[in-house]
Write an enzyme that holds these catalytic residues in place. Structure first.
Site, PDB file in Angstrom:
ATOM      1  CB  SER A   1      -0.917  -0.016   1.213  1.00 59.14           C
ATOM      2  OG  SER A   1      -0.142  -0.030   2.378  1.00 59.14           O
TER       3      SER A   1
ATOM      4  NE  ARG B   1     -19.600  15.344  18.376  1.00 58.36           N
ATOM      5  CZ  ARG B   1     -18.519  14.632  18.093  1.00 58.36           C
ATOM      6  NH1 ARG B   1     -17.320  15.069  18.414  1.00 58.36           N
ATOM      7  NH2 ARG B   1     -18.634  13.462  17.480  1.00 58.36           N
TER       8      ARG B   1
ATOM      9  CD  GLU C   1      -7.576   5.343  -4.622  1.00 62.14           C
ATOM     10  OE1 GLU C   1      -8.015   6.514  -4.726  1.00 62.14           O
ATOM     11  OE2 GLU C   1      -6.677   5.036  -3.815  1.00 62.14           O
TER      12      GLU C   1
ATOM     13  CB  CYS D   1     -11.864  23.932  12.932  1.00 68.81           C
ATOM     14  SG  CYS D   1     -13.467  23.219  13.363  1.00 68.81           S
TER      15      CYS D   1
ATOM     16  CG  HIS E   1     -12.243  22.257   8.426  1.00 72.87           C
ATOM     17  ND1 HIS E   1     -11.035  22.031   9.058  1.00 72.87           N
ATOM     18  CD2 HIS E   1     -13.205  21.868   9.299  1.00 72.87           C
ATOM     19  CE1 HIS E   1     -11.259  21.514  10.252  1.00 72.87           C
ATOM     20  NE2 HIS E   1     -12.564  21.408  10.430  1.00 72.87           N
TER      21      HIS E   1
ATOM     22  CD  GLU F   1      -8.808  22.699   6.303  1.00 75.82           C
ATOM     23  OE1 GLU F   1      -9.177  23.889   6.414  1.00 75.82           O
ATOM     24  OE2 GLU F   1      -8.951  21.864   7.222  1.00 75.82           O
TER      25      GLU F   1
ATOM     26  CD  GLU G   1     -13.481  19.225  21.898  1.00 74.90           C
ATOM     27  OE1 GLU G   1     -13.481  20.331  21.325  1.00 74.90           O
ATOM     28  OE2 GLU G   1     -13.085  18.175  21.349  1.00 74.90           O
TER      29      GLU G   1
HETATM   30  N1  GLN Z   1     -13.049  19.815  18.661  1.00 70.04           N
HETATM   31  C1  GLN Z   1     -13.645  21.013  18.160  1.00 70.04           C
HETATM   32  C2  GLN Z   1     -15.141  20.885  17.965  1.00 70.04           C
HETATM   33  O1  GLN Z   1     -15.659  19.800  17.925  1.00 70.04           O
HETATM   34  C3  GLN Z   1     -12.977  21.435  16.853  1.00 70.04           C
HETATM   35  C4  GLN Z   1     -13.183  20.497  15.725  1.00 70.04           C
HETATM   36  C5  GLN Z   1     -12.263  20.743  14.577  1.00 70.04           C
HETATM   37  O2  GLN Z   1     -11.249  21.424  14.712  1.00 70.04           O
HETATM   38  N2  GLN Z   1     -12.546  20.180  13.431  1.00 70.04           N
HETATM   39  O3  GLN Z   1     -15.822  21.860  17.828  1.00 70.04           O
END
Ligand code: GLN
Length: 536
Positions: free
Chosen positions: A16, A464, A144, A383, A509, A511, A407
């Site tokens: 792989s 979250r 793939e 994030c 995100h 990116e 969190e």
């Molecule tokens: N842990 C954080 C949340 O759940 C950030 C998540 C992340 O960076 N994708 O909100």
């Protein structure tokens, strides 16, 4: 669906990690450049229903599609090489296949018959493979098959491919086998035996490949090409050299030099239109010959495993290429910042704190965000990175030393990042996040607004927790302002620090939307700010 339905399967042999995803993505890029309506599909032969619960240590980053499916990172390569957004139909796992079949069984749809791998699982696999053409309107799909030929998990997929080859006209199905031709360190000799064996394995399940792509560290001598052709029963000009290259973005160009696109189109009975890869070539040239360099630190939890941040790295390189700048990435483990303090961040022209889950390394990331603010170093928080910037700001500027995200500290007196009431209690890990694309409205006059050059955006999410809106005015009063809100004004999607050269945090995100030929405006702005800061 288009007028045609053609299927190209890419299987892998020997080991792989040969870059099957990049070869698949490159075929998509090449066919598309020749005017073919093409899409790509990844099969992950795992029992996981999606990639959401997979550990980045084992699998690298979880890539999120626009419609909110958590997929394998190869789907990210596909989007980048095609310059297209893909969706849930472009990714399938064994978990999903079984889920569908078992759901039907419970519903009584099999009318008392025994439900079996052949034909029920293989029928479902074929349905999902055919379904991607209907879902995307493409005429050709390059599929793939994850894993390596010979894996137990892969067998039902190979059987489904074997059946499709029997059911459809010969010109509608082609199989490309990616194999490995190692160099023996003792003699310097290239060895074809592993390739012969893996093709034999494929033939044992009834599949004769049409092409063999020989991954090799050095150019493939003609004699070996002939040998692979003879032993594997493929035409000599269907043995394609897949040499190691400096950048993955060179792969389409190298495969085109081998004439792979033309040969594949001929095999599929499709006309060969003249194709244009000029924009791609100029991107690769800018990547290869930058005129300057900038050193950017990524402060993360999984820095030993770079694939965990793959899309961020690619987005930095896309922006770098557009600015003719080599982006040198300094990988800084968050734990090292915790141990060594700010000294671990010395000499960086910019700091990026990526997304993440779990408490480990949080304090290091908060420290990095605070340092960037105080030192005037460009900072990009993505994030979890934005959440850390908010925590740092609360502690250092608002003077709330125990401010945190619930969190990490459910009892914090200042829950600046929190679950919002409507989210309820999180009881399961799979499929309980805000996922996929959501719209946001940009604050007029903000840096983020200027960079995007538009009033409304749509970006992908995977989290979250949210910025706690009850603290919005407290933060704004001391210079951390929202730059983007959800259309109903309830969710903070991006924040920026005033009185700082470049300090931006985004809850989403960005990116995932960066493309080689279309770098993301925030990454472009960030790299530009880093360049300015390093020349100061
Ligand atoms: N842990 C954080 C949340 O759940 C950030 C998540 C992340 O960076 N994708 O909100």
């Amino acid at each position: 669906m288009g007028a045609l339905s053609k299927y190209v399967f890419v299987t892998g042999g020997v080991v792989s990690g040969l870059g099957k995803g990049v070869v698949t993505a490159s075929l998509g890029c090449l066919l598309q450049a020749r005017g073919v309506a093409v899409t790509l599909q990844k099969i992950d032969p795992y029992l996981n229903v999606d990639a959401g619960t997979m550990n980045p240590y084992e699998h690298g980053e979880v890539f999120v599609t626009r419609d909110g499916l958590e997929t394998d990172l190869d789907v990210g390569h596909y989007e980048r090489f095609l310059g297209q957004d893909l969706g849930a139909a472009n990714y399938l796992t064994t978990g999903q296949v079984y889920w569908n079949v078992i759901g039907r069984e419970r519903h009584g749809d099999y009318l008392g018959h025994t439900v079996q791998v052949i034909p029920h699982i293989t029928d479902e696999i074929k349905r999902l493979i055919r379904g991607v053409l209907a879902a995307t309107g493409a005429e050709v799909v390059v599929v793939e098959v994850g894993g390596t030929v010979g894996d137990i998990e892969g067998l039902p997929y190979l059987e489904a491919i074997r059946q499709l080859r029997d059911e459809l006209p010969r010109q509608d199905v082609s199989v490309v086998h990616l194999s490995y031709v190692p160099v023996l360190s003792t003699t310097g000799e290239l060895k074809t035996k592993p390739t012969q064996h893996s093709v034999k394995e494929l033939r044992a399940v009834g599949i004769q490949p049409d092409f063999v792509v020989a991954r090799c560290p050095v150019p493939l001598p003609e004699g070996l090409r002939a040998k692979i052709a003879l032993f594997c029963d493929v035409a000599p000009d269907h043995v394609i050299e897949g040499r190691d290259l400096v950048s993955i973005y060179e792969v389409p160009l190298a495969l085109r030099e081998e004439g792979f696109d033309v040969k594949l189109l001929a095999r599929l009975g499709l006309p060969v239109h003249s194709g244009d890869l000029a924009a791609w070539e100029s991107f690769v040239n800018r990547l290869r010959c930058p005129s300057r360099a900038v050193r950017i630190g990524i402060v993360g939890k999984y820095v030993e495993l770079r694939d965990a941040y793959l899309s961020i790295v690619e987005a930095l390189h896309h922006a770098g290429a557009a600015l003719e700048t080599k982006v040198d990435i300094a990988w800084v483990p968050a734990a090292r910042v915790e141990e060594e303090g700010e000294g671990a961040l010395d000499g960086l022209a910019g700091i990026l704190v990526p997304g993440g889950f779990g408490e480990r390394g949080i304090e290091g990331k908060v420290l990095a965000a605070g340092y960037a603010r105080r030192a005037g170093v460009p900072f990009f928080g993505i994030c979890l990175g934005m959440q850390c910037a908010v925590i740092a700001f609360a502690r250092e500027v608002l003077g709330w030393p125990r401010a945190n995200s619930t969190e990490f500290d459910p009892g914090t007196p200042h829950p600046v990042i929190d679950l919002l009431p409507e989210q309820g209690k999180v009881t399961a890990k799979g499929g309980t996040m805000r996922l996929g694309e959501y719209p946001a409205v940009l604050a007029p006059g903000s840096l983020v607004h200027r960079l995007y050059g538009q009033d409304e955006i749509a970006e992908r999410h995977r989290h979250r927790y949210e910025f706690n809106p009850k603290y919005l005015s407290a933060f704004a009063a001391v210079g951390l302002r929202p730059s983007a809100l959800s259309p109903d004004g309830r969710l903070v999607e991006a924040m920026e620090a005033v009185d700082h050269p470049w300090y931006v945090g985004v809850q989403y995100h960005p990116e995932f939307r960066s493309r080689p030929l279309r770098p993301h405006p925030l990454f472009l702005g960030f790299v530009q700010a880093c360049l300015a800061s390093s020349s100061r």
